[in-house]
Each structure stands twice: as C-alpha cells, then as structure tokens.
Design an enzyme around this catalytic site. Structure first.
Site, PDB file in Angstrom:
ATOM      1  N   ASP A  81      -5.253   8.145   3.299  1.00  0.00           N
ATOM      2  CA  ASP A  81      -4.668   6.874   3.626  1.00  0.00           C
ATOM      3  C   ASP A  81      -5.346   6.400   4.949  1.00  0.00           C
ATOM      4  OD1 ASP A  81      -3.118   4.640   3.933  1.00  0.00           O
ATOM      5  OD2 ASP A  81      -1.209   5.698   4.749  1.00  0.00           O
ATOM      6  N   GLU A  82      -5.224   4.748   5.202  1.00  0.00           N
ATOM      7  CA  GLU A  82      -6.020   4.331   6.399  1.00  0.00           C
ATOM      8  C   GLU A  82      -7.439   4.893   6.201  1.00  0.00           C
ATOM      9  OE1 GLU A  82      -4.434   1.981   7.884  1.00  0.00           O
ATOM     10  OE2 GLU A  82      -2.176   2.705   7.976  1.00  0.00           O
TER      11      GLU A  82
ATOM     12  N   LYS B  46       0.645  -1.192   0.067  1.00  0.00           N
ATOM     13  CA  LYS B  46      -0.107   0.092  -0.106  1.00  0.00           C
ATOM     14  C   LYS B  46       0.837   1.398   0.082  1.00  0.00           C
ATOM     15  CE  LYS B  46      -1.241   1.582   3.615  1.00  0.00           C
ATOM     16  NZ  LYS B  46      -1.884   1.790   5.093  1.00  0.00           N
ATOM     17  N   THR B  47       1.868   1.522   0.809  1.00  0.00           N
ATOM     18  CA  THR B  47       2.700   2.589   1.003  1.00  0.00           C
ATOM     19  C   THR B  47       3.307   2.706  -0.317  1.00  0.00           C
ATOM     20  OG1 THR B  47       3.019   1.805   3.398  1.00  0.00           O
ATOM     21  CG2 THR B  47       4.177   3.531   2.395  1.00  0.00           C
TER      22      THR B  47
ATOM     23  N   GLN C  77      -8.499  -3.960   8.806  1.00  0.00           N
ATOM     24  CA  GLN C  77      -7.555  -3.185   9.981  1.00  0.00           C
ATOM     25  C   GLN C  77      -8.202  -2.044  10.550  1.00  0.00           C
ATOM     26  OE1 GLN C  77      -3.284  -3.215   8.494  1.00  0.00           O
ATOM     27  NE2 GLN C  77      -4.354  -3.907   6.659  1.00  0.00           N
TER      28      GLN C  77
ATOM     29  N   ARG D  13       1.838  -7.989  11.080  1.00  0.00           N
ATOM     30  CA  ARG D  13       3.107  -7.377  10.976  1.00  0.00           C
ATOM     31  C   ARG D  13       4.316  -8.130  10.922  1.00  0.00           C
ATOM     32  NH1 ARG D  13       1.119  -3.376   9.238  1.00  0.00           N
ATOM     33  NH2 ARG D  13      -0.798  -4.931   9.384  1.00  0.00           N
TER      34      ARG D  13
END
Length: 671
Positions: free
Chosen positions: A211-212, A34-35, A242, A604
DNA sequence: TAGGCCAAGATTTTC
DNA sequence: TCTTGGCCTA
C-alpha cells in the site's frame, strides 16, 4: 463468486479486487476507494483459498496496518492471526528476529531511533575529537542515512565525515544495535547472502501487497522485489500525486520501475473520487496540475458542487486559532457536525501549539496525533532505556542515558574513565564499569565504585526478573521504586509538583500498557526482546485510538494521509510554511513535493474546506510578517469566498449568540 | 568532580 | 518556548 462482493464497488474496483494472480499496479487517486479495494482484495483471496499465512500486506504506518487488519477482520468475521499486515519496518524486525544471527548480531539487538542515533553520533564525534560546532547533527544523521541506503555518495564537502561514519558503524555493531535503515537493509543483505533463507520466505509469502506504493524507498522496493520474484503475485497500490516522503527516501519513480520489472502486469486506474465535493476536487486538481512530473490522470466525481472554499487572513496565529475554534462550534450547532468529523491539518508540528491553546480556551475536546509521542517523553525513554540495558548490556547509548538518572554521582570525569577503559579493552561501557568497580588499580574513588556496583547489581537482578515470563510490568514498577525515580522527579520539579505527578502517571500508564500487552491472550510472543522491538517501532499515532471519538483531530498533513474528514481546516497556509522554506533549501524539485503535500491536505476534505493564512506569526522569539502561500493562486478563484477579518467573537458574545440561536430554533421562529 | 545556574540557539515531515 | 552546553561553585 462475484455476488459476494458488495455492490457499491465499480467495475474497475471489482477488477482490482478479483485479479489476484500475477503482478498488478493500481493507480488509486485520492478518495477513490483504495482502502476498500485492498481489504476486499484480501478477503477475496482468502475466500479463494489462499491461506492467510501466505499473504503479506505492507503499509507505511502502524495505524494503516492496524486499520487494514481490522477492516479485513470485520469483512471476513475471522480472527486471522496468521495474516501478515505490517509496516515495512516491522516486517524487517520480524525477519531479523529470526535471522540476524546470520550477520553476527545477537537476537537481543537494540533498535536505535533517530534520537539514539543523534546521541551516538555526538558521542562518537567527541571520541574522535571533532569540534562540535563544525557538526550539524541532524544533517550528519541525514548524510549517514543517505550513504547507508545508497541514496548519496561521498563528495568533496562530505568526505571529511567518512571516518566518523566508519566509527558510527563499528559502534552500532559493537552495541549490537541497528537503526531504522538497517531494518530494511539487513534483511536485503541476509536474503542476498543466504539464498536458502530467501527461498523460505518466498515459499511462505505467495501473495504480496504494498500500500502507499509511491512512498516506498528504493530499498523497500528491492526488498519487495526479492520476496515477490518467487511467485510474481505482487500487487502495488499507489498514487504518484500523493508521494510526500521523498525526504525519507521515498521515490515515486518506483512506479516506473515496477512497470519495467513486471512487463506482464495488469494496470488499473481508479479515478472516480467518492470522497469530496466537486468544488474541493476542482481546487485539488487546480493545484496538482501545476506539477510537471506526474502520471496523467483525471480524477472526477459524481458528487454535487458543494459549497465554496472559505479563505481567511487572520492577523496572527492567535486569531487564527480563535477563528477555527469558533467556526467549529458554530458548525456543530448549525449543521450537527460531530467533533471527530473535523480535521485541522498543519504543515509542521510547531503550528499545533497556538491551535491547542485556542481549543483549550474554548473548551473544545481535541486530539493531537503528532508532536511528541508518548514513547518519546523523557520519563518513558528513561524507563525504556533501563529495560534496554537489561536486555542488551552492550547498548552504550541506553547505558549512558540511565547511568546517572536518577543522579548517583556519576559525572563527566567518571564517565570519561569508564569510556577510556571501554576503548582500551574494546568492550561496552557496561562491562568497563563492572571492571572498574572491581579492579585493584581502579582510578575511581571508593564511594563511586560502591555506587556503580550497586547500580550494576540492580540492572543484573532486575534484568533477570524482566526475562521471566510476563514479568516486565512488575519489573518496571519495582525498578521505579528501587531507583527512587519518584523522589528524583519531585526533586527535579520542586517548583512544579504537577509536572512530577504527571510524569509519574505516565510511567504508571506505561507499566499498565505493558501489563495489558503481556496478558493479552492473542500475544504469542510476550518477551522482553519482543516488547522492546515492538515499542521501538511505535510512533506518534499509535496510542489512544479508543478515546479519539468525540474529539477534533489536530495533526500534520503527513499523518493525515489516508484519512478523511467531513470538514477540514488548513491553518498556516503561508509562504515559507507550505511550501516549507527549509524543504526548498534542499533542492528545487522539492517544490513539487510541497505541492503534493498541499494536494493531500485539500483532498482529505469531504464537504467543506477552510483555509487560512496569517498576516503575522510568531517565529521562535519574534514576530514575522507572513504572506499567503503561492499555492493559493493555483486554486481557481471562483471556488473561493474571502472573509474579511472580523472582530474575534468574544466568549460572552458567542454564548449569547448560541443562546439566541437556540431560542430561535426552539421557538421555531424565523430570523 | 558533580551539579546548579544562566545564556544562547533551535526544529519539517516518520518508521 | 524549550533544550542544551558551558561556566562556576561547593
């Protein structure tokens, strides 16, 4: 054009990067790159000639904002001073700095954090003669936030707090202060009431990226939509699995809302996970599949199975810490993993203590993000409150904090009298105090009047100094001298001189950081107001990123979102901790959020995951029997191996073991 | 009236 | 374990 895009992007990612007109919804599963997509997308826009000042990227944490900015800069090799990458709240502050006068506030407004908010509610309750034991302060603060943001409404049980809320609001206004909710709500109001201002912002930001997105609140969504409806070039990136901030008003249903509001949107799902082994991903999928409220997606990976998840059931949190510390040491030697590649993720900050103790005992370098932030420390808040009163004398909360710190003989009675005078004249405590030092009929004794007068004179004088260009840091240093903060600290901590020294050092660190900020050539607005605005938004994770290298990362799961580690430890995976008992009390639906939290924790990990659940644990004063988290049953058994509790390895044994290991390796012999 | 001393109660996550 | 609030003393 496409050949400018580095090859490792897959087809979907390329589509997400290169489609820059019109609304777009990107559902990006954990570890799906994503980033990279976001940063490439921004740099692609820049290459397509969209001016940097027209791009607004909104994130959730300062850390995410900073990292995104840095990555784009690295990618483009440009400074990009006009690119707006910030948190929603920081963006709100920027809007308010320019426009808050439209609502009758002054530009030197204070920003109240939750601590300030609590003291104000407490103070207000006292004024209204509400019995303090009937008041659950954090609960009241949560209620007020819910009311303000429209998430809750008054009902039978809360109705009684309505007058308190009204009073709270009028105090905030009188203090020229805003809280975190206001940072979103007030810009919305301004945009609603002043179409010309909204038009200006729409004109400026032709391309918006969030984002998020699953963590945006209803109001953040409104704010985004207000800005985006000019151009409709809005791209939101999120993952409903998430969503872990519903307690803060986050609402992943914004994803559905977006689909309704932007029917012409492009929608892209990123489902290939590039981060974790097959085992870890299977465990994560096993867990999250128990949630019923989710958009279906199938996260897959091309990576190998990897190694099983290791489960431990230590006797108590001390053993757990020792086990984790020892395992980290072993892995470093055997597998050459670096300290910074370990993440130890906990549900609550309180679990950190035992782990820290174990790390200290083992001499493991670690870094905690979370817990008490630098800017929450008493001594730092004291100094900042001095600055706040200087910037905004109407800020009663800050005034109360410093008026008798260090002690200058202003006790309860004196404060009551100042408060009374302030109420009668509807002015701030600061003005009331000034009045009472001068008034003929002042109820205050001569001694206290003189002390107050010199205190006010000091604020006046240093306040002037602090407003001069690049003069905040020197003012802080002078102030510390002038109020003899040093002498006071030494008096307060007579028994423990170390603490006093440590606190003084913190203050010097603060002064140093202010100086760096003031002297930074890229800081275009180095004034007192802008400094205070800025520090109010700095939270836990924001300092010392430089020396984070070479340390094990210890943090909450919440603050680990967006990060990844080669090896992840999840201590305290016990019923009542995750899912957290308090979270479940609030409502049943929170079970799913707790599960998402566990899902975030698992995902993670890149290579290897360790999970532990203690049999017993110290809770406050006593020891409680714990049982493993029910979520553990949702991980397929064949992915896990169980460790019996072993005798904890003593230090000597460990040293021997490592010595033996080294010998063996050195000699090239086989066991 | 201010400040020290003692006992009780408490904390999920962050901008 | 640490913080906060109430009580007592000077």
């Amino acid at each position: 054009m496409e050949n400018h895009i580095p090859s490792p992007l897959n087809d979907r990612q390329i589509e997400a990067v290169t489609t820059i007109q019109g609304p777009m919804l990107i559902i990006a599963g954990a570890g799906s790159g994503k980033t990279r997509v976001i940063t490439h997308r921004i740099s692609h826009m820049l290459r397509k000639g969209i001016p940097q000042s027209a791009i607004l990227a909104l994130t959730f944490t300062n850390k995410a904002a900073r990292e995104m900015g840095e990555r784009v800069r690295d990618l483009t090799g440009k400074k990009l001073a006009d690119l707006s990458v910030s948190t929603f709240h920081a963006f709100g502050v920027r809007v308010l700095r320019r426009t808050i006068h439209l609502l009758g506030y002054r530009e030197n407004f204070s920003i109240y954090d939750s601590g300030d908010q609590l003291s104000l509610i407490k103070e207000t309750a006292r004024e209204l003669r509400l019995s303090p034991d009937s008041l659950d302060l954090p609960g009241t603060a949560a209620l007020f936030s819910g009311i303000k943001t429209g998430r809750r409404d008054w009902d039978g049980t809360t109705e009684m707090f309505r007058p308190l809320y009204q009073e709270y609001l009028s105090h905030m206004k009188a203090y020229n202060a805003v809280d975190f909710d206001d940072l979103i709500m007030l810009p919305i109001r301004i945009f609603g009431e002043h179409p010309e201002t909204l038009a200006e912002y729409r004109q400026r930001y032709s391309h918006i990226l969030v984002d998020e997105f699953q963590d945006t609140s209803a109001n953040q969504y409104r704010l985004m939509k207000l800005l985006a409806d000019g151009s409709r070039n809005v791209c939101v990136v999120g993952d409903d699995d998430q969503s872990i901030y519903s307690w803060r008003g986050a609402n992943y249903e914004n994803i559905l809302r977006f689909e309704q509001d932007y029917p012409e949107r492009r929608e892209i799902k990123l489902e290939q996970n590039y981060r974790s082994t097959g085992t870890i991903l299977a465990a994560a999928n096993g867990v999250i599949s128990h949630n019923r409220n989710r958009k279906t997606k199938a996260l897959w990976t091309g990576s190998a199975e990897g190694r099983p998840i290791e489960m431990f059931h230590p006797e108590d949190e001390r053993r757990e810490g020792e086990f984790i510390a020892a395992t980290i040491k072993t892995l470093m030697l055997r597998e050459k993993v670096r300290y910074q590649d370990f993440g130890v993720l906990v549900r609550t900050n309180s679990l950190c203590r035992a782990l820290e103790e174990a790390f200290l005992a083992e001499g493991l370098p670690y870094r905690v993000s979370g817990g008490e932030s630098f800017f929450q420390r008493k001594e730092i808040k004291d100094i900042l409150s001095y600055l706040r009163v200087m910037a905004n004398p109407d800020d009663d909360v800050a005034f109360l904090r410093v008026v008798n710190t260090p002690r200058r003989g202003v006790g309860r009675r004196t404060l009551e009298q100042i408060g009374e005078a302030a109420r009668r004249r509807s002015c701030s405590l600061y003005s009331a105090a000034a009045l009472l030092t001068l008034a003929e009929d002042s109820p205050l004794g001569a001694g206290i009047r003189a002390d107050l007068a010199s205190f006010l004179a000091l604020l006046e004088e240093q306040g002037k100094a602090a407003r001069r260009p690049r003069n905040i840091a020197p003012t802080v240093r002078r102030l510390v001298e002038a109020v003899d903060y040093r002498g006071w600290l030494h008096g307060e901590f007579q028994k423990n001189d170390k603490i006093a020294k440590w606190k003084l050092r913190n203050i010097e660190l603060l002064a140093q950081s202010i100086e760096d900020w003031e002297k930074d050539p890229e800081n275009f607005e180095p004034g007192l107001y802008s400094y205070l605005n800025r520090v109010s938004l700095i939270s836990r994770d924001d300092i010392d990123d430089e020396d984070g290298k070479g340390r094990v990362n210890l943090m909450t799961i919440h603050s680990a979102k967006g990060l990844e580690f080669e090896i992840v430890f999840l201590p305290g995976v016990e019923d009542g901790i995750i899912p957290h008992a308090r979270a479940l009390e609030e409502s049943e639906g929170d079970m799913e959020e707790e599960r998402r939290l566990f899902y975030v924790a698992i995902t993670r990990a890149r290579r290897k995951l360790y999970i532990s659940a203690c049999r017993k644990r110290r809770v406050m004063r006593d020891v409680a029997e714990m049982s493993p988290s029910p979520f553990l049953d949702e991980i397929p058994r064949d992915l896990m191996v169980f460790h019996q509790e072993e005798e904890p390895v003593s230090r000597e044994e460990a040293t021997d073991y490592f010595a033996a290991l080294k010998n063996r390796l050195g000699a090239g012999a086989r066991p």
